[in-house]
Design a protein around this motif. Structure first.
Motif, PDB file in Angstrom:
ATOM      1  N   SER A 159       0.645  -1.180  -0.161  1.00 39.27           N
ATOM      2  CA  SER A 159      -0.073   0.022   0.104  1.00 39.27           C
ATOM      3  C   SER A 159       0.806   1.412  -0.032  1.00 39.27           C
ATOM      4  O   SER A 159       1.960   0.996   0.016  1.00 39.27           O
ATOM      5  N   ALA A 160       0.308   2.511   0.063  1.00 38.37           N
ATOM      6  CA  ALA A 160       0.846   3.635   0.027  1.00 38.37           C
ATOM      7  C   ALA A 160       1.394   4.255   1.281  1.00 38.37           C
ATOM      8  O   ALA A 160       1.936   5.120   1.598  1.00 38.37           O
ATOM      9  N   THR A 161       0.864   3.471   2.377  1.00 38.43           N
ATOM     10  CA  THR A 161       1.475   3.748   3.950  1.00 38.43           C
ATOM     11  C   THR A 161       2.039   2.766   4.543  1.00 38.43           C
ATOM     12  O   THR A 161       2.152   1.549   4.157  1.00 38.43           O
ATOM     13  N   GLU A 162       2.711   2.967   5.833  1.00 34.92           N
ATOM     14  CA  GLU A 162       3.341   2.001   6.536  1.00 34.92           C
ATOM     15  C   GLU A 162       2.468   1.525   7.584  1.00 34.92           C
ATOM     16  O   GLU A 162       2.807   0.591   8.303  1.00 34.92           O
ATOM     17  N   ASP A 163       1.218   2.131   7.608  1.00 31.33           N
ATOM     18  CA  ASP A 163       0.304   1.707   9.083  1.00 31.33           C
ATOM     19  C   ASP A 163      -0.661   0.539   8.663  1.00 31.33           C
ATOM     20  O   ASP A 163      -1.398   0.325   9.307  1.00 31.33           O
ATOM     21  N   ASP A 164      -0.264   0.141   7.440  1.00 29.77           N
ATOM     22  CA  ASP A 164      -1.140  -1.121   7.059  1.00 29.77           C
ATOM     23  C   ASP A 164      -1.166  -2.498   7.550  1.00 29.77           C
ATOM     24  O   ASP A 164      -0.823  -3.314   6.986  1.00 29.77           O
ATOM     25  N   ALA A 165      -1.152  -2.508   8.924  1.00 28.97           N
ATOM     26  CA  ALA A 165      -0.658  -3.753   9.415  1.00 28.97           C
ATOM     27  C   ALA A 165      -1.743  -4.738   9.325  1.00 28.97           C
ATOM     28  O   ALA A 165      -1.311  -5.842   9.326  1.00 28.97           O
ATOM     29  N   VAL A 187      -0.371   4.591  -6.532  1.00 26.73           N
ATOM     30  CA  VAL A 187      -0.482   4.628  -5.291  1.00 26.73           C
ATOM     31  C   VAL A 187      -1.835   5.235  -4.926  1.00 26.73           C
ATOM     32  O   VAL A 187      -2.544   6.143  -5.619  1.00 26.73           O
ATOM     33  N   ASN A 188      -2.545   4.643  -3.873  1.00 23.42           N
ATOM     34  CA  ASN A 188      -3.820   5.158  -3.393  1.00 23.42           C
ATOM     35  C   ASN A 188      -3.511   6.603  -2.837  1.00 23.42           C
ATOM     36  O   ASN A 188      -3.038   6.540  -1.463  1.00 23.42           O
ATOM     37  N   LYS A 189      -3.945   7.717  -3.245  1.00 22.38           N
ATOM     38  CA  LYS A 189      -3.777   8.897  -2.931  1.00 22.38           C
ATOM     39  C   LYS A 189      -4.380   9.204  -1.539  1.00 22.38           C
ATOM     40  O   LYS A 189      -4.024  10.022  -0.820  1.00 22.38           O
ATOM     41  N   ILE A 190      -5.765   8.619  -1.317  1.00 20.52           N
ATOM     42  CA  ILE A 190      -6.158   9.132  -0.019  1.00 20.52           C
ATOM     43  C   ILE A 190      -5.589   8.522   1.042  1.00 20.52           C
ATOM     44  O   ILE A 190      -5.307   9.338   1.990  1.00 20.52           O
ATOM     45  N   ALA A 191      -5.160   7.228   0.805  1.00 13.96           N
ATOM     46  CA  ALA A 191      -4.631   6.664   2.044  1.00 13.96           C
ATOM     47  C   ALA A 191      -3.324   7.301   2.251  1.00 13.96           C
ATOM     48  O   ALA A 191      -2.729   7.371   3.546  1.00 13.96           O
ATOM     49  N   ARG A 192      -2.550   7.681   1.152  1.00 20.04           N
ATOM     50  CA  ARG A 192      -1.251   8.444   1.318  1.00 20.04           C
ATOM     51  C   ARG A 192      -1.495   9.602   2.126  1.00 20.04           C
ATOM     52  O   ARG A 192      -0.589  10.033   2.943  1.00 20.04           O
ATOM     53  N   LEU A 193      -2.304  10.487   1.718  1.00 19.11           N
ATOM     54  CA  LEU A 193      -2.557  11.817   2.421  1.00 19.11           C
ATOM     55  C   LEU A 193      -3.193  11.588   3.665  1.00 19.11           C
ATOM     56  O   LEU A 193      -2.332  12.387   4.835  1.00 19.11           O
ATOM     57  N   ARG A 194      -3.836  10.416   4.164  1.00 19.75           N
ATOM     58  CA  ARG A 194      -4.042  10.324   5.566  1.00 19.75           C
ATOM     59  C   ARG A 194      -2.899   9.807   6.329  1.00 19.75           C
ATOM     60  O   ARG A 194      -2.795  10.311   7.485  1.00 19.75           O
ATOM     61  N   ARG A 245      -0.872  13.069   6.781  1.00 14.59           N
ATOM     62  CA  ARG A 245      -1.507  14.051   7.840  1.00 14.59           C
ATOM     63  C   ARG A 245      -1.370  13.354   9.223  1.00 14.59           C
ATOM     64  O   ARG A 245      -1.045  14.089  10.100  1.00 14.59           O
ATOM     65  N   LYS A 246      -1.337  12.175   9.520  1.00 14.02           N
ATOM     66  CA  LYS A 246      -0.894  11.298  10.604  1.00 14.02           C
ATOM     67  C   LYS A 246       0.438  11.632  11.426  1.00 14.02           C
ATOM     68  O   LYS A 246       0.596  11.927  12.472  1.00 14.02           O
ATOM     69  N   LYS A 247       1.434  11.548  10.301  1.00 13.33           N
ATOM     70  CA  LYS A 247       2.745  11.898  10.541  1.00 13.33           C
ATOM     71  C   LYS A 247       3.046  13.404  11.071  1.00 13.33           C
ATOM     72  O   LYS A 247       3.773  13.609  11.907  1.00 13.33           O
ATOM     73  N   THR A 248       2.241  14.275  10.274  1.00 16.72           N
ATOM     74  CA  THR A 248       2.446  15.526  10.589  1.00 16.72           C
ATOM     75  C   THR A 248       1.891  15.827  11.903  1.00 16.72           C
ATOM     76  O   THR A 248       2.238  16.844  12.617  1.00 16.72           O
ATOM     77  N   ASP A 249       0.662  15.303  12.312  1.00 19.26           N
ATOM     78  CA  ASP A 249      -0.113  15.690  13.489  1.00 19.26           C
ATOM     79  C   ASP A 249       1.011  15.196  14.808  1.00 19.26           C
ATOM     80  O   ASP A 249       0.866  15.841  15.852  1.00 19.26           O
TER      81      ASP A 249
END
Length: 191
Positions: free
Chosen positions: A45-51, A175-182, A185-189
Motif C-alpha cells: 500500500s501507500a502507507t506504513e500503517d497498514d498492519a 499509489v492510493n492518494k487518499i490513504a497516502r494523504l491520511r 496527515r497522521k505523521k504531521t500531527d
C-alpha cells in the motif's frame, strides 16, 4: 485492492520467459529458490500503517539474465496498462546477483527503470545488491505530461558485464492518494 501492472505469466518459452524479454545481450531463464532469504517484505500500500493487510512473502520464482555483456544488458517487460498522467506509481520487488563476476561481499547497483513509448525514462528505483542475497527494490515514477503515453516498459539492469542478474516478484502499481494523504496527515500531527 492493489492492481499490479506487471502481470504474472507462466513460462511460455521462446524469447519471452515468464513475460520478460532480454534487453541487450543476455539470455533469460526461469528458476525457483525454495526458501529465499530476504528481509521482511515490502508493504503493497501507500502507507506504513497498514498492519491489517497481509504482507506477501517472496514467491521464490525468479528470472535470471545470464551472459550479460554490459551494464545496460538485462531484462525488459511491457506494462500491462499504460500509466495514467499525473498518477504516482510504485515499483517494488526483489533483485539478486550471481555468477563468476559477483564476488561475495561485493555490492553492485541494480536499476529498475520505467520508460514511456518514446523511450523517455520517467523513474524507477536503485538498490545495492550483493551476491547470494536478495535485495528489496523500492522506487516510484510519475508521468507529468498532459498526454499520457500509449505504453511503457520496465527495464532491470546495472551490474557490470559478467554478473548475472535475478528478478523476483517485480510489481508496478498506482499509489492510493487518499490513504497516502491520511498517512502523511497522521505523521504531521505527531510532529
Amino acid at each position: 485492492m492493489v492492481m499490479n501492472h506487471v502481470e504474472h505469466c507462466e513460462d511460455g518459452g521462446g524469447l519471452a520467459v515468464a513475460g520478460w524479454t532480454p534487453s541487450g545481450s543476455c539470455t533469460l531463464s526461469v528458476h525457483d529458490d525454495p526458501a529465499p532469504e530476504t528481509p521482511p517484505p515490502h508493504p503493497l500500500s501507500a502507507t506504513e500503517d497498514d498492519a491489517d493487510e497481509p504482507r506477501p512473502r517472496p514467491s521464490g520464482r525468479y528470472v535470471l539474465a545470464a551472459h550479460r555483456a554490459g551494464e545496460r544488458d538485462g531484462l525488459c517487460r511491457e506494462l500491462s496498462r499504460a500509466p495514467a498522467a499525473k498518477v504516482t506509481y510504485r515499483v517494488a520487488g526483489w533483485v539478486g546477483l550471481q555468477g563468476a563476476g559477483a564476488a561475495d561481499g561485493c555490492c553492485h547497483a541494480v536499476r529498475v527503470e520505467v520508460c514511456t513509448d518514446d523511450g523517455r525514462p520517467v523513474g524507477g528505483g536503485v538498490v545495492g545488491a550483493e551476491a547470494g542475497k536478495w535485495g528489496e527494490i523500492i522506487g516510484s515514477f510519475r508521468v507529468d505530461d498532459d498526454e499520457p503515453p500509449r505504453c511503457a516498459k520496465v527495464f532491470v539492469h546495472g551490474p557490470p558485464a559478467g554478473v548475472d542478474l535475478k528478478v523476483m516478484d517485480l510489481q508496478v502499481f498506482a499509489v492510493n492518494k487518499i490513504a497516502r494523504l491520511r498517512h502523511l496527515r497522521k505523521k504531521t500531527d505527531k510532529v
